[in-house]
Design an enzyme around this catalytic site. Structure first.
Site, mmCIF file in Angstrom:
data_model
loop_
_atom_site.group_PDB
_atom_site.id
_atom_site.type_symbol
_atom_site.label_atom_id
_atom_site.label_comp_id
_atom_site.label_asym_id
_atom_site.label_seq_id
_atom_site.Cartn_x
_atom_site.Cartn_y
_atom_site.Cartn_z
ATOM 1 N N THR A 141 0.846 -1.199 0.000
ATOM 2 C CA THR A 141 0.000 0.000 0.000
ATOM 3 C C THR A 141 0.880 1.246 0.000
ATOM 4 O OG1 THR A 141 -1.490 1.420 1.285
ATOM 5 C CG2 THR A 141 -0.276 -0.178 2.543
ATOM 6 N N ILE A 142 0.442 2.263 -0.714
ATOM 7 C CA ILE A 142 1.161 3.544 -0.677
ATOM 8 C C ILE A 142 0.864 4.274 0.632
ATOM 9 C CG2 ILE A 142 1.085 3.756 -3.200
ATOM 10 C CD1 ILE A 142 -0.949 6.107 -2.710
ATOM 11 N N ASP A 143 -0.162 3.829 1.374
ATOM 12 C CA ASP A 143 -0.562 4.530 2.592
ATOM 13 C C ASP A 143 0.316 4.143 3.790
ATOM 14 O OD1 ASP A 143 -2.614 5.311 0.905
ATOM 15 O OD2 ASP A 143 -4.079 3.912 1.755
ATOM 16 N N ARG A 178 4.643 32.311 -5.429
ATOM 17 C CA ARG A 178 3.385 31.795 -4.873
ATOM 18 C C ARG A 178 3.602 30.425 -4.217
ATOM 19 N NH1 ARG A 178 0.836 30.352 -10.741
ATOM 20 N NH2 ARG A 178 -0.095 32.404 -10.627
ATOM 21 N N ARG A 187 -5.184 8.058 2.643
ATOM 22 C CA ARG A 187 -6.399 7.893 3.477
ATOM 23 C C ARG A 187 -6.211 8.643 4.795
ATOM 24 N NH1 ARG A 187 -9.772 4.227 0.816
ATOM 25 N NH2 ARG A 187 -8.622 2.670 -0.355
ATOM 26 N N GLU A 235 -4.537 13.897 2.526
ATOM 27 C CA GLU A 235 -5.967 13.908 2.158
ATOM 28 C C GLU A 235 -6.886 13.630 3.350
ATOM 29 O OE1 GLU A 235 -6.930 10.882 -0.727
ATOM 30 O OE2 GLU A 235 -6.187 9.260 0.537
ATOM 31 N N GLN A 270 0.690 8.970 -7.734
ATOM 32 C CA GLN A 270 1.393 8.422 -6.567
ATOM 33 C C GLN A 270 1.381 6.894 -6.562
ATOM 34 O OE1 GLN A 270 0.255 11.266 -2.990
ATOM 35 N NE2 GLN A 270 -1.202 11.411 -4.660
ATOM 36 N N ARG A 271 0.447 6.318 -7.293
ATOM 37 C CA ARG A 271 0.385 4.839 -7.349
ATOM 38 C C ARG A 271 1.112 4.306 -8.576
ATOM 39 N NH1 ARG A 271 -5.762 3.812 -5.374
ATOM 40 N NH2 ARG A 271 -5.907 2.659 -7.318
HETATM 41 O O1 F6P Z 1 -5.339 3.090 -0.392
HETATM 42 C C1 F6P Z 1 -4.674 3.556 -1.510
HETATM 43 C C2 F6P Z 1 -5.322 4.811 -2.052
HETATM 44 O O2 F6P Z 1 -4.564 5.276 -3.154
HETATM 45 C C3 F6P Z 1 -5.515 5.927 -1.041
HETATM 46 O O3 F6P Z 1 -4.332 6.611 -0.732
HETATM 47 C C4 F6P Z 1 -6.581 6.752 -1.703
HETATM 48 O O4 F6P Z 1 -7.357 7.461 -0.763
HETATM 49 C C5 F6P Z 1 -7.436 5.712 -2.370
HETATM 50 O O5 F6P Z 1 -6.640 4.539 -2.507
HETATM 51 C C6 F6P Z 1 -7.971 6.115 -3.715
HETATM 52 O O6 F6P Z 1 -8.814 5.123 -4.155
HETATM 53 P P1 F6P Z 1 -9.494 5.120 -5.598
HETATM 54 O O7 F6P Z 1 -8.446 4.665 -6.566
HETATM 55 O O8 F6P Z 1 -10.593 4.143 -5.460
HETATM 56 O O9 F6P Z 1 -9.918 6.512 -5.890
#
Ligand code: F6P
Length: 362
Positions: A141-143, A178, A187, A235, A270-271
């Site tokens: 997970t990136i989280d 700026r 998440r 976020e 980011q993914r």
């Molecule tokens: O859990 C990984 C994640 O990329 C979170 O960081 C992000 O809130 C969520 O998934 C986004 O999900 P989706 O691709 O369903 O918009």
């Protein structure tokens, strides 16, 4: 060594590093003379019953392609019957039964599930799906919100992606005097924002784990030696009495204080991105650990990196070690979550660097 038939499945949101993990698993299985089946689209492909699968072998990937983001097995289809829709319809038991039957028909000795905290928590809660075979999970997970492991597949690449994005933004920020309010993913966990924010020397890093005061943020920006920079906003933050995207809320507050700014949303970039070296190494270590666990007849375990050592922990331990929260989508399900700890060295580092990180540790 007894021959085995292994299944591999990627579930939840994708991240970079999945393909390297799959490739290392294929290499390890081939070396052990085990056969490998890839289940397509995670539990969605399993639900199809018979499961949608592909045979995996050393010809599946050129090595160069294993560093590409995404998953060759895919992670799922929107609009299918899944845990969420089945729970909503009160048909979770039937759904789980069908997954179990589909797995049974595949005649696997073991399944390697590469998933995030949602998927691992579901595997722990609904173990009846997997109790006819050995289940070994690899955390991705990136989280980085999975308890009991110091690293998850995809995190380092996501940090690099976010850092590269900000390294570009800062150039236009400087030219126009700026600020950019950059909203990171993650998440409710602030680790991605914190790591990237420290790496780019953000002016401020706002994460859900730490309370902040917008007036103090504004004061901090106004006292800055520079008239440009990046405010990194996770976020998951919120401001009482405000609604909308966190970056927009902060941007509005800066506008009201006459601080020139723009928002920026790197979102799913980011993914993506070619898997960085540390994620490739992590993928290799986790794949080897997962296959060793299968050889040792372990089941309902997760691979983990703890103080530089690869090991397995049970899904029970994983679940109990985290903060339990209601699954945001699946009625009746709980997930186990990890967050930025109050004693995280990076918080002190950020403070020492002069970065505003908020007021009070929650
Ligand atoms: O859990 C990984 C994640 O990329 C979170 O960081 C992000 O809130 C969520 O998934 C986004 O999900 P989706 O691709 O369903 O918009």
């Amino acid at each position: 060594m007894a021959t085995k038939r292994i299944g591999i499945m990627t579930t939840g949101g994708d991240c970079s590093g999945l393909n390297t993990t799959i490739q290392r698993l294929i290499d390890g299985c081939t070396k052990r003379k085990w056969s490998v089946v890839g289940i397509l689209d995670g539990t969605d492909g399993l639900y199809a019953n018979p499961a949608r699968t592909i045979k995996l072998d050393t010809h599946t990937f050129d090595f160069e392609n294993s560093r590409l983001a995404g998953s060759i097995l895919s992670n799922g289809n929107a609009g299918t019957t899944n845990f969420e829709t089945s729970a909503k319809a009160g048909k979770l038991a039937a759904y789980n039964k069908r997954l179990k039957k589909s797995l049974h028909d595949l005649n696997l000795d073991a399944l390697v599930l590469i998933g995030g905290n949602g998927s691992l928590s579901l595997a722990h809660l609904y173990r009846e799906i997997y109790n006819d075979l050995q289940l070994v999970c690899i955390p991705k997970t990136i989280d980085m919100d999975i308890p009991l492991t110091d690293k998850t597949i995809g995190f380092d690449t996501a940090v690099q992606q976010l850092v590269s994005y900000c390294d570009q933004l800062i150039m236009t920020a400087r030219s126009h005097h700026r600020w950019f309010v950059v909203q990171s993913m993650g998440r409710n966990c602030g680790k991605l924002a914190l790591h990237a924010g420290v790496a780019i020397n953000a002016n401020a890093i706002l994460i859900p784990e730490i309370k902040f005061d917008v007036n103090n943020l504004i004061k901090h920006i106004k006292q800055s030696a520079k008239d440009y920079g990046i405010i990194m906003v996770a976020e998951g933050i919120s401001i009482r009495g405000h609604s909308g995207k966190p970056a927009d809320m902060i941007s509005r507050a800066l506008n009201n204080a006459n601080i020139a700014n723009r928002t920026a949303f790197p979102e799913h970039i980011q993914r993506a991105g070619d898997t960085v070296a540390t994620d490739r190494i992590l993928a290799s270590g986790f794949a080897e650990t997962a296959l060793n666990a299968i050889e040792n007849n372990e089941t309902f375990v997760m691979t983990a990196l703890q103080n530089g050592e690869y090991k397995t922990v049970s899904l029970n331990e994983f679940f109990d070690a985290g903060i339990p929260e209601k699954d945001p989508k699946i009625i009746g399900a709980m997930t186990s979550n990890a967050y930025v700890e109050p004693n995280d060295t990076l918080l002190q580092t950020a403070t020492d660097m002069g970065i505003y990180i908020g007021e009070k540790r929650k």
